[in-house]
Structures are given as structure tokens and as C-alpha cells.
Motif scaffolding. Sequence first.
Motif, short mmCIF file in Angstrom:
data_model
loop_
_atom_site.label_atom_id
_atom_site.label_comp_id
_atom_site.label_asym_id
_atom_site.label_seq_id
_atom_site.Cartn_x
_atom_site.Cartn_y
_atom_site.Cartn_z
N LYS A 1 0.83 -1.22 0.00
CA LYS A 1 0.00 0.00 0.00
C LYS A 1 0.86 1.26 0.00
O LYS A 1 0.60 2.19 -0.76
N GLN B 1 2.67 1.77 -3.31
CA GLN B 1 1.76 2.27 -4.33
C GLN B 1 1.50 3.76 -4.14
O GLN B 1 1.53 4.54 -5.09
N ARG B 2 1.29 4.14 -2.89
CA ARG B 2 1.00 5.53 -2.58
C ARG B 2 2.17 6.44 -2.99
O ARG B 2 1.98 7.49 -3.59
N ILE B 3 3.39 5.99 -2.67
CA ILE B 3 4.58 6.78 -3.01
C ILE B 3 4.76 6.83 -4.53
O ILE B 3 5.07 7.88 -5.08
N PHE C 1 2.48 6.69 -6.92
CA PHE C 1 1.53 7.63 -7.52
C PHE C 1 1.90 9.07 -7.18
O PHE C 1 1.72 9.98 -7.98
N HIS C 2 2.44 9.25 -5.98
CA HIS C 2 2.90 10.59 -5.61
C HIS C 2 4.03 11.04 -6.53
O HIS C 2 4.03 12.17 -7.02
N ILE C 3 4.97 10.14 -6.80
CA ILE C 3 6.10 10.46 -7.67
C ILE C 3 5.60 10.87 -9.06
O ILE C 3 6.07 11.84 -9.64
#
Lengths: 199, 199
Positions: free
Chosen positions: A24, A27-29, A31-33
Motif C-alpha cells: 500500500k 503504491q501511494r509513493i 503515484f505521488h512520484i
Amino acid sequence: MASLAAPLAKLIEQLEQLPGLGAKSAQRIAFHILSQSPERVGALAEAITEARARIHECACCCNLTESEECPICSDPTRDRSVICVVGDPRDVLAIERTREYRGLYHVLHGNLSPMDGITPEKLRIKELLHRINDNDIQEVIMANNSTVEGETTAMYLSKLLGPFGIRVTRLAYGLPVGADLEYADEVTLRHSLEGRSQM
Amino acid sequence: MASLAAPLAKLIEQLEQLPGLGAKSAQRIAFHILSQSPERVGALAEAITEARARIHECACCCNLTESEECPICSDPTRDRSVICVVGDPRDVLAIERTREYRGLYHVLHGNLSPMDGITPEKLRIKELLHRINDNDIQEVIMANNSTVEGETTAMYLSKLLGPFGIRVTRLAYGLPVGADLEYADEVTLRHSLEGRSQM
């Protein structure tokens, strides 16, 4: 996840290998990138490769440094007769934060754990013995973790250092400051009883 | 932390800017990176820049993709008369995992939040209206988060879509599966009462 583009899937896979990042968070990082400007993303990627390329072990204490010898080893005001042995470079930072210790360090880069294949040859023990042989060392302070692996390493080293006739000490055990006695485990409590001091 | 080498400090600073990473986790990851082989570190840095360089928004639904149109938009078996509107690319993955939905998506890339400067122009609303204008759309499903921002966005869009005379629906509210009634908040409970169905 069939609908994930290949470079994105690859990035998530890479991030998942970092310590403390699960699926999780990776994935979050990721999409942030993707939501950041190419310049910011470039700066992150560069910081990663630069750090890896420019940082290596200090020729003396094996701590991580950019120069040949780390700032602590090359500081003429430090007490060169005491070596504090730690498992990890982060432990140096922790002890430095106390502003209490003025000697040198030696970073082992791990603790003995034969079950995980971490045998004495994997640690910077040879380098420590060379230092003690070549310099006038009065005391070696064992500041390994108070885990089974840390204890084993401290014990192993203290036996190894026996023939040198140097004073070998160990960090004190006891209650952490601010701790509730009720919640302290019995081993810690036993140690803090044994190590009690006059008030 | 005076004894931290500059490239390492820079790496930690960069990592701290990633979502969900505090000072401790950033430090932990940075030291982990330094302990890896240059090849592995290079692969991580490359995955970051590659993903950012090769992934962009789908020309149709604004989801993140490597190709001109994303695999969902270019899949001839999907139902092209239904659009499911979501806030974030990750929401597409979540809905795809249900294997229940066979229509298309539209990714807004955020939810309205005027306080944070996220006004309608910041979201992919114009693109959604173009799609609805140019194609024969029967239904638009609002799958925004059930937060204040998500609700506001869904409400705003449903008013905007009014003149098109299309069916606009909203995901059902209710108890999550496996939930304890006792711990459900009253708003969710009220919604699940209102939306109750015949057994």
C-alpha cells in the motif's frame, strides 16, 4: 492488477523492497512520484545515486562518510584512547545526540547472527582488532543493541579483546527514563536492581 | 546531526518529502540504500525516472498510462455507454479488483477543496464534459470518496451533468462487510437504514 502500466508496476516493485514499505505505501509513493514535476523526481533519483556513489566506509572506524576518514575520526579534539563499538551507523548518531561521549567509534555493520548467516567475518571485527593493535587504546565500550544478537556480539568481542589487556565495558541496563515500573519486563527490572546505585 | 555526510543528509531530506515517510523511516530507508549494491540502487533510481518519463494521462479517461489511450479505454469489450468518475488513479484499481464493472472510467485527479485551492479548473472536469458531449453515454456513476470533498465533487458534477439528461448515479453507502454494528458511526448507519433492501 492488469491495468497498471509497466513502468509504474516496476516502480512499485522497486519501492516495495525498501524497509518498512508494504504494498500500500509503495503504491501511494509511486503515484505521488508520478504527480510531481520531472525536476523534483529527477532530484530524488539523483539524491539516491549520488549518496550511494559518494558515501563509503571511513578508513578508520567504518562509519559512513564522504571523505577518506569520517569527521569524528579526523577531529583532533576527540579522545583517541576510547573506542565505542556499535552495530550500525545510526547508533553513532544516537550516541552523538547525547553530547556525552568524546571518544571514537567503531561500526561493525551488523550483529552476530549465525542463523541468518552473519558470522564474524561478515562484520568489521578484523578492522577493530587492527585499530587496537596499532593504537594506544585504554577502553573499548560495547554499545551493541540489548537484543540476543547484540549481546552475543558484545560477548564474542569481549573474549576476543581479552588478550589485549584493555578495559572492556558495556552500556548500563535499566529502566528507560520516564518508564512505568508496572510495564517494565522482568529481565530489565532484574538488571536495574543489580545495577542500583547509592542515592 | 553534524556527523551526517552531505549526500546522505540530502537523500534523507528527499525521502522525507514522500507521503507517509517521517524522519525515522526516511533515515532507515537511506541507510538501507547505502547498504545495497550500486546495481540495485541504480535500478531503483532508474525505475523512478523511467516511470515519471514514460507515464502520462490517457487521452480519453485521464487515467495514468504508458500508451496514448489506456488499456481500459482501448479495450473493445468494455461497455462504452457507462462512465465511472473517480478522484484518483488508485480508485480505478480498487474498482477493477471487484471484477464487477465493465464500463469506462474518468479520473478527475483530485476532489474539489476550495480551501486547499483545488477549484473545478484544477480537475479533469472539462475533459469529462467533452467526452459526454462527443459520445453516446447512458450513465455516469459517481464513485468519489465518501468524504466532504468527495461528496462536494459528486454534487457539483451531478448539477453540471443535469442539462445532458443522462442518468447520474452514486455508489451505495452502508455498513462495510464484516463490520460490527456497534462501531459504525451514526451517519453511515443512517445511510444504511435509508438504503435498506428487501431480503
